[in-house]
Every structure is written in structure tokens, then in C-alpha cells.
Design an enzyme around this catalytic site. Structure first.
Site, PDB file in Angstrom:
ATOM      1  N   SER B 324       0.841  -1.204   0.000  1.00 57.41           N
ATOM      2  CA  SER B 324       0.000   0.000   0.000  1.00 57.41           C
ATOM      3  C   SER B 324       0.875   1.253   0.000  1.00 57.41           C
ATOM      4  O   SER B 324       0.583   2.228  -0.705  1.00 57.41           O
ATOM      5  CB  SER B 324      -0.918  -0.016   1.230  1.00 57.41           C
ATOM      6  OG  SER B 324      -1.393   1.267   1.503  1.00 57.41           O
ATOM      7  N   TRP B 327       2.176   1.655  -3.412  1.00 57.86           N
ATOM      8  CA  TRP B 327       1.109   2.101  -4.319  1.00 57.86           C
ATOM      9  C   TRP B 327       1.080   3.634  -4.354  1.00 57.86           C
ATOM     10  O   TRP B 327       0.823   4.239  -5.403  1.00 57.86           O
ATOM     11  CB  TRP B 327      -0.235   1.562  -3.823  1.00 57.86           C
ATOM     12  CG  TRP B 327      -1.415   2.011  -4.655  1.00 57.86           C
ATOM     13  CD1 TRP B 327      -1.928   1.364  -5.740  1.00 57.86           C
ATOM     14  CD2 TRP B 327      -2.211   3.181  -4.479  1.00 57.86           C
ATOM     15  NE1 TRP B 327      -2.993   2.069  -6.246  1.00 57.86           N
ATOM     16  CE2 TRP B 327      -3.195   3.190  -5.487  1.00 57.86           C
ATOM     17  CE3 TRP B 327      -2.206   4.235  -3.567  1.00 57.86           C
ATOM     18  CZ2 TRP B 327      -4.158   4.196  -5.606  1.00 57.86           C
ATOM     19  CZ3 TRP B 327      -3.155   5.238  -3.683  1.00 57.86           C
ATOM     20  CH2 TRP B 327      -4.112   5.216  -4.692  1.00 57.86           C
ATOM     21  N   HIS B 328       1.369   4.261  -3.216  1.00 58.18           N
ATOM     22  CA  HIS B 328       1.302   5.717  -3.154  1.00 58.18           C
ATOM     23  C   HIS B 328       2.456   6.388  -3.890  1.00 58.18           C
ATOM     24  O   HIS B 328       2.328   7.539  -4.310  1.00 58.18           O
ATOM     25  CB  HIS B 328       1.274   6.197  -1.695  1.00 58.18           C
ATOM     26  CG  HIS B 328      -0.056   5.985  -1.053  1.00 58.18           C
ATOM     27  ND1 HIS B 328      -0.410   4.795  -0.453  1.00 58.18           N
ATOM     28  CD2 HIS B 328      -1.122   6.803  -0.920  1.00 58.18           C
ATOM     29  CE1 HIS B 328      -1.644   4.899   0.013  1.00 58.18           C
ATOM     30  NE2 HIS B 328      -2.107   6.104  -0.254  1.00 58.18           N
ATOM     31  N   GLY B 329       3.564   5.719  -4.018  1.00 63.54           N
ATOM     32  CA  GLY B 329       4.669   6.353  -4.724  1.00 63.54           C
ATOM     33  C   GLY B 329       5.890   5.465  -4.747  1.00 63.54           C
ATOM     34  O   GLY B 329       6.099   4.637  -3.855  1.00 63.54           O
ATOM     35  N   PHE B 474      -0.735   9.856  -7.492  1.00 66.33           N
ATOM     36  CA  PHE B 474      -0.678   8.426  -7.186  1.00 66.33           C
ATOM     37  C   PHE B 474      -1.396   7.631  -8.269  1.00 66.33           C
ATOM     38  O   PHE B 474      -1.485   6.471  -8.218  1.00 66.33           O
ATOM     39  CB  PHE B 474      -1.296   8.150  -5.813  1.00 66.33           C
ATOM     40  CG  PHE B 474      -0.666   8.977  -4.728  1.00 66.33           C
ATOM     41  CD1 PHE B 474       0.706   9.163  -4.713  1.00 66.33           C
ATOM     42  CD2 PHE B 474      -1.428   9.604  -3.777  1.00 66.33           C
ATOM     43  CE1 PHE B 474       1.299   9.946  -3.744  1.00 66.33           C
ATOM     44  CE2 PHE B 474      -0.843  10.379  -2.789  1.00 66.33           C
ATOM     45  CZ  PHE B 474       0.519  10.552  -2.781  1.00 66.33           C
TER      46      PHE B 474
END
Lengths: 322, 474
Positions: B324, B327-329, B474
């Protein structure tokens, strides 16, 4: 009532927006003008005889309007940016704005900050340059009509309507100048905020060398290069002397050897509202002085109008700085 | 085009003028949504449209193929996931992978410069790619699992995938929630239009007034060189970021939900007052709910969840949180953000501290403070430019020193003011205050109308400097 809530809310909101838009002080309407100003300065393809390049001391300190009162018929652009530098990027961009068929003069506003690595990021210029097409269209063509909806902050709002504290005002001119002043005029506050500017960020010898190399190259190409150090408060001059690593005398000698003309603007009586930038009146005085020195060195005919008719008042600046 | 732009207001006005006519037939509804959404998305960069179409065609075709050749469906799923994750890797993670492989190779004495060999297009992050890729993947996985039948009409599918209100920053809407809604004409009522109005007005207020006014303070703080050494300053700056990201993203989600309501559709709540949580587990059930539940359903539970023993449950949770974070960066500080949350969640599971704390007098408030403390520490990793800056800031925060002397610029004062507004809004909810109990139903309706009008007025005159929505990246 139950059947019309969306409509009622929109009518009520529109009424509030019209009322607030009409009643709030005019001084709060600067955001759209400012957007227009920076987009215009960055993206306009107009050409000029004289281009000033430098940081905020340049764009707040040099009024092309005041200069053209003396150097009549000469097209002058103030191409300064916040925390701007004299990097290769900015010097190149300044040159692009010269009219090849014009007088071709570049004037460098030399401050210690404009020769530091942090300034060389040219963040404000890049931010403006990288705007999307729709932002450019919006800022250039819609912003002048949106001043009515310009936002503010609660702090500014209450300062405007209630406080007796001196308020900062500014006016944006198409020529690239931003006139700033305080109402009522007063001495600047603490200089403390500037103390960290040079921590780990001293004047870069590489940037200095590049400015001198570019001056030589321009001189060879027939572009006349002038430089001046925008005046500031004595406290700031002292702070820069101690912390920046900038040696004005050495720079001046090397710049002259490279073919440039140093414009000596050291005079008493300039006034800064924040220890860094000149207020409107001082900017006009400085601009007339710079115009006179450049004009004499070029052999241009000079005109000396009466002092009180020199430049338009900020109120006379057209919307969006146009 | 971002919601907070003039061009979007023009776009939305045109769309909602056309929508009552367009929604009458199935094809009219689907084609109109798809066409409008492609214009909306292509406004940033028309070339990105092909990426969206590619992702969509991949999953549309895969689902149809799974229905036609069920014995091969596992392989179809693998191919589809490879396509989706491959495209995400190329556009989002190629630079990160190349840079770190280069560093590892250099450390091993075999320097290679992979970064300069990457094609230029891999350096551009198409807006919203993580959102529509996950949404598209959920469709294929749900068809694979037999939770839904594949859609036959291509425009029906693209209306689901590309629907502009949630296309670039969520909420990530599940196919099995939205595709059935799109299958029938759904008329709006005065109540649903009003609910939409409240969501849109509230969403704009959260985004343009609170988040955008917090941004200058947060940006200045995290860009300051040298960084201020005051603990108070950093607690305020990180607090400001916590509310900036909540109201930025929460505002976007509310606007998306409001616009969907005006179209006749319902999206689930995406943010439910996360800073009123009294445990981290509760925080994750209130923060970015559509993504959290996506990871729960498509990563955590397939890994075995907590049903394969306590230790395995922790490992699965760590894996899910780290993924997770990524996933954001594509950066180590995002990964660290996920890992820090996993660490705190593990500690919470093992000790059960929230339940114990809440039994004490004033325990709920203490639990709330403890959760906020952990969340704020984790946000530092999320917002910092790199790990070194994150550790330096956390070090200063945990010194609890009494240094002052930091710059109290206008951005700082405005930031602190809007931080207080954000805190007050969350505390209002935490205190379970309900304005409906203070007025008669008739008066309450008038109060609601006045409130919405004031929120719109504030959004016009108190809006902050225009900022892109944080979650677009994102």
C-alpha cells in the site's frame, strides 16, 4: 422549501458573493492581476530594446515606466523573478526577449542572492514556464475579468477592515515592475527572517564566472551589458557583506574587464519597506537614475519631466497590470 | 481537468445540461459518460487516453475470454494482471527500479547507468493511473471469482472504468457496485440532488479553503533549508499536513460522490472522520476506505489474512501495508510510511492497548491522542522528501524542546488558523454533536441551505492558492 433547496442555496450564495464582492476593500483584489502579470511576463513573445534580469529586488526596484519618461521611445522589460538568479537559463531567456533590430541592452540586477545555488534553481520562473496551455489561457484572458472573485485570507480580511497596522500594497505593471509600499509608510520590522538565506548557500563562484563569460560573449556580439546592485537597507547590506561571500568591488572590476558597464546607483535616501525591497517612490527614483546613466553612456537624448508627472500612480495601473 | 478549475465548471455545466437527455437510453448513457470522461482525462494530456483505453480493453477482453473459455480462465487472469501491473511498473516504478538497481550494481562494483537508458515516456506519470488500473483489475478478478458476469457492451464497461467524477483520484469503485447501477436508468430526486449539493459544496470547501490554505505552510516547512529546530513548529507543520491531505483527498472524494449523485449513482463513503479513531485498526477502516478495502479483498485475504495463525497474520498485514505504501509512490519514504503503520498495527494487535486504555477514565480521549500521535509520526515519512529529512523531523518532534524563533510568516498564521478549523471539524464529530438535534426539522432545512450557501461563498473568497489535488500523483 423542501423542493427548492439546491436553487435556494445557489440564489443565497450568489447574493452573498455579489454583496461581499461589492463591499470588500479594493486592495484585496490582487490575485488575478498577479496571475496575469507572471504569465504575461513569462509567456509574452514581445521584444524589447532593454531587458532587466535579476531577482525580486530588480522587479520591485526598477520601473520601466519611470525610465521611459527619460528614455522616451525605448521599450524596456523588467524580467526579474522572485528568488531569481543570474543563471545561464535566465540570461538566455533575457536575451531571447531582445529585439534583434533594437538597441539590444541587457541590465543585470546583481544581488548576492541572485548568485547563489539556491536561487539558480529559478523555481518561480520554472513554475511559470511549466504552466499548462489551459492555465496560460486562463491567466492571460480570464484573470482580468475575475478580479471580482479574488480570494483573501481571514487574517488579511480582518487587517483590511479593522487593524491600524500598516498594510502592504502592491501594483502590477505590464512592464514587469511590481510597485510595493506600505500604508501608512513606516520603518521595516526585524531583519531576522533574512538571516538564514545564506546558510549553506553562499555566492557561487561558478555562477559569477558564468555571468562574466556571458558578458564577454554578449559584448562581442554587440549586446551592451550593464549591471547595478539594487539598493537595499544598510542593515541588509551589512548582513550580505558578512554572510553571502559576495565581494562587490571584485565583481565590479571583473565585470568591467569583461566588457560590461557598472551603473553606480549608491545614493542616500532610498527607502525599503522590508529591509530588502525598495518602496514605490524609491524604485521610481532609482529607475530615473539608472535611465539617466544608461542614456548618457549610450548617447541617447534624455528628457527630464517634472518630478510629479513622472509615472502613473498605482491606482492608474490598468487591471491585470496592463 | 481538475475539479478546482474554471474549465471544469464549464465542462460540468455542459455535461449536466446534456445528461437528462443522454441518460434515457442505455447506449446514450454509456457513450455520453465515456466520451465526456475521455475529454475530462485527455485535457491533461491526450496521449494518456490511449493508456486508459489500453487498460480497459485488456480487462474487457479478458473477462469476455474467461466467460467463453472457462477452463483457461486462470491463465487469462494471469495475463491480464501482468498487463495491468506491467503498465503500472513501466509508468510508475521504472525510474525507481532503475535507480536502485544502479545503486546496488555500483555497490557490488559493477556500475551501470540504467536511468539514462529508460525511454522518456517512462518518466511521465499519467494522472490517476493507480486508480483506474486497480479499478480495472478488480473487475477482472471479480469475474474470475464468479462474483459477477462479464459486461457485453464495450461502452457499458468503459462508462464504469472511465466515469469522470472518480477517474483520477477515486474513490476506487468496484465493478460489482457500479456496473449494475449503470445498467439501468436512474432518475434523481430532490433529496438526492440536495445530498449531492451538500457533498459538492462541502468537498470544494475542504479542498480549496482548508487544504489549499494549509499547503503554503506545509510546503514552506518541508522545503526549508535549514529546517527549523523547534518541536512545536514541526508538530504544527505535520498536523497541518495531516489535515491538508485529509481535506484534499476527502474533498475530492466528496465532490466525486456529489457529482455521481447528480448523475443518479451512489459511491461509497471514502473518508469517515479518520482522525476521530481510537485505534489504528479503526483508523484504517475510516481512511481511504475504497483503497483499504481493495487491499483487504485483493491482497490481504488472498494471502490468507489472519486465518493462518497469528504470526502469518502479521506477515500478511505487513506485506499489505508495504505494498500500500508503494502504491502511493515509488520511493523508500512511501514504503517506510506503510511499514511504520504495519509496525504500529502489529503492536496494537499484540498488546491490545486501545481496549485497555479505553477502560480508563477519559480513556477514549487518550486513545484518540495516541492514534493521532502514531498517525502524525507516520505522515512525516509520507510527506518528507527523503528518509534523511523524515528522520531529522521526527527527531526534532520527539525532542519536545521549547525552542521558538521559527518564522511566523503569513503562510504560517493562515496554516495554523485552518489547522484549527480542521481540528474543530473533527472534534465536532468526535464529540458526537448533532446539529439536527438543535433545531426543528423545518428550521434545520433552512440552516442547511444557509450553510451550503456560506460554504460556496467561502470557497470563492477564501480559497487558497490553486493547488493540484495531492492524490493525482498516485
Amino acid at each position: 422549501m423542501t423542493r427548492n433547496r439546491v436553487f435556494l442555496a445557489l440564489v443565497l450564495a450568489s447574493t452573498l458573493i455579489v454583496l461581499i464582492g461589492l463591499l470588500r476593500p479594493d486592495a484585496m483584489r490582487t490575485v488575478s492581476r498577479e496571475k496575469w502579470f507572471w504569465t504575461w511576463k513569462t509567456h509574452s513573445d514581445r521584444k524589447f530594446d532593454v531587458v532587466f534580469v535579476g531577482d525580486s529586488r530588480t522587479y520591485r526596484g526598477i520601473s520601466p515606466e519611470s525610465m521611459t519618461d527619460i528614455l522616451q521611445g525605448i521599450r524596456i522589460l523588467n524580467f526579474g523573478y522572485s528568488s531569481g538568479s543570474l543563471s545561464a537559463l535566465m540570461l538566455g531567456e533575457a536575451e531571447r526577449r531582445l529585439d534583434p533590430a533594437g538597441r539590444r541592452i541587457i541590465v543585470l540586477g546583481v544581488t548576492p542572492s541572485s548568485l547563489t545555488p539556491r536561487a539558480a534553481r529559478d523555481e518561480q520562473y520554472r513554475q511559470e514556464k511549466n504552466r499548462t496551455s489551459s492555465e496560460i489561457i486562463e491567466n492571460l484572458y480570464l484573470s482580468p475579468f475575475l478580479t471580482y472573485f479574488d480570494p483573501t485570507t481571514p487574517i488579511r480580511f480582518f487587517e483590511e477592515i479593522g487593524s491600524r497596522k500598516a498594510r502592504f500594497r502592491e501594483a502590477f505593471y505590464e512592464s514587469g515592475w511590481v510597485a510595493g509600499w506600505k500604508e501608512p509608510a513606516g520603518p521595516p520590522g526585524s531583519i531576522g527572517v533574512f538571516a538564514n538565506d545564506f546558510t549553506g548557500n553562499a555566492v557561487s563562484p561558478m555562477l559569477v564566472d558564468n555571468v562574466l563569460r556571458q558578458t564577454e560573449a554578449w559584448t562581442r556580439e554587440g549586446i551592451r551589458v550593464y549591471a547595478f546592485r539594487p539598493p537595499t537597507s544598510p542593515e541588509m547590506t551589512d548582513l550580505e557583506k558578512r554572510l553571502s561571500g559576495f565581494d562587490e568591488e571584485t565583481f565590479r572590476q571583473r565585470f568591467t574587464r569583461a566588457g560590461g558597464v557598472w551603473v553606480d546607483v549608491a545614493r542616500a535616501g532610498y527607502r525599503s519597506y522590508d529591509h530588502s525591497h525598495l518602496d514605490k517612490e524609491s524604485a521610481e527614483t532609482l529607475s530615473r537614475l539608472v535611465a539617466e546613466i544608461i542614456g548618457r553612456s549610450m548617447g541617447e537624448p534624455l528628457v527630464f519631466p517634472a518630478q510629479d508627472s513622472v509615472s502613473p500612480s498605482p491606482g492608474a495601473a490598468r487591471p491585470g497590470g496592463v | 481537468m481538475p475539479f478546482n478549475s474554471i474549465i471544469f465548471l464549464v465542462f460540468a455545466a455542459l455535461f449536466f445540461a446534456l445528461w437528462p437527455l443522454a441518460k434515457r437510453t442505455d447506449n446514450g448513457r454509456w457513450v455520453t459518460i465515456t466520451a465526456a470522461s475521455l475529454v475530462f482525462y485527455g485535457w491533461w494530456d491526450w496521449r494518456f487516453i490511449f493508456l486508459l483505453l489500453g487498460a480497459g480493453l485488456n480487462d474487457y477482453a479478458t473477462a469476455r475470454a474467461m466467460a467463453a473459455w472457462p477452463s483457461w480462465k486462470r491463465w487469462f487472469l494471469v495475463a491480464s494482471l501482468a498487463g495491468n501491473l506491467g503498465s503500472l511498473s513501466v509508468f510508475k516504478y521504472a525510474g525507481f527500479i532503475a535507480e536502485n538497481v544502479g545503486l546496488l550494481a555500483a555497490a557490488a562494483g559493477h556500475p551501470v547507468d540504467l536511468m539514462s537508458k529508460l525511454p522518456a515516456f517512462t518518466l511521465i506519470l499519467p494522472i490517476g493511473i493507480s486508480f483506474f488500473t486497480f479499478q480495472s483489475m478488480s473487475y477482472t478478478i471479480d469475474v474470475y471469482r464468479g462474483h459477477m458476469k462479464p459486461v457485453t457492451n464495450l461502452f457499458h464497461f468503459f462508462a464504469f472504468l472511465s466515469m469522470f467524477p472518480q477517474l483520477v483520484a477515486g474513490p476506487i469503485v468496484r465493478a460489482r457496485d457500479l456496473i449494475p447501477q449503470l445498467a439501468v436508468r436512474r432518475d434523481t430526486t430532490e433529496e438526492s440532488r440536495w445530498e449531492g449539493m451538500k457533498l459538492v459544496a462541502g468537498g470544494y470547501f475542504k479542498k480549496v479553503v482548508i487544504a489549499d490554505n494549509l499547503a503554503p505552510f506545509v510546503n514552506t516547512a518541508f522545503a526549508a533549508v535549514p529546517a527549523p529546530e523547534s518541536s512545536l513548529y514541526w508538530w504544527l507543520a505535520v498536523g497541518a499536513f495531516a489535515f491538508q491531505i485529509l481535506f484534499d483527498f476527502g474533498g475530492y472524494s466528496d465532490i466525486a460522490r456529489g457529482l455521481a449523485k447528480w448523475m443518479g449513482f451512489d459511491f461509497l463513503v471514502n473518508f469517515n472522520h479518520p482522525y476521530t479513531s481510537t485505534s489504528l485498526r479503526e483508523f484504517w477502516s475510516r481512511w481511504h476506505i475504497s483503497l483499504s478495502t481493495w487491499f483487504r479483498d485483493y491482497v490481504y485475504i488472498p494471502l490468507g489474512g489472519s486465518k493462518k495463525g497469528e504470526a502469518r497474520g502479521h506477515v500478511n498485514m505487513w506485506l499489505t501495508m508495504v505494498v500500500s505504501g508503494l502504491w502511493h509512490g515509488a520511493a523508500f519514504h512511501f514504503l517506510a510510511w506503510g511499514a511504520v503503520h504495519a509496525l504500529f498495527l502489529s503492536a496494537e494487535r499484540i498488546t491490545g492497548w486501545p481496549e485497555k486504555l479505553k477502560k480508563l477514565p477519559g480513556g477514549s480521549v487518550l486513545a484518540l491522542a495516541a492514534v493521532l500521535f502514531q498517525v502524525l509520526i507516520a505522515w512525516v515519512f509520507f510527506r518528507a522528501q527523503d528518509m534523511a529529512q523524515a528522520f531529522a523531523i521526527i527527531g526534532t518532534m520527539l525532542e519536545f524542546n521549547s525552542r521558538t524563533g521559527f518564522p511566523t510568516t503569513e503562510a504560517f498564521k493562515v496554516g495554523v488558523l485552518y489547522l484549527s478549523v480542521g481540528l474543530a471539524m473533527e472534534l465536532f464529530h468526535f464529540s458526537r454533536l448533532d446539529a439536527r438535534k438543535w433545531f426543528s426539522p423545518t428550521v434545520y432545512r433552512s440552516v442547511e441551505v444557509a450553510t451550503v450557501a456560506v460554504l460556496i461563498t467561502f470557497s470563492v473568497f477564501l480559497r487558497g492558492p490553486g493547488m493540484q489535488f495531492i492524490y493525482f500523483q498516485f
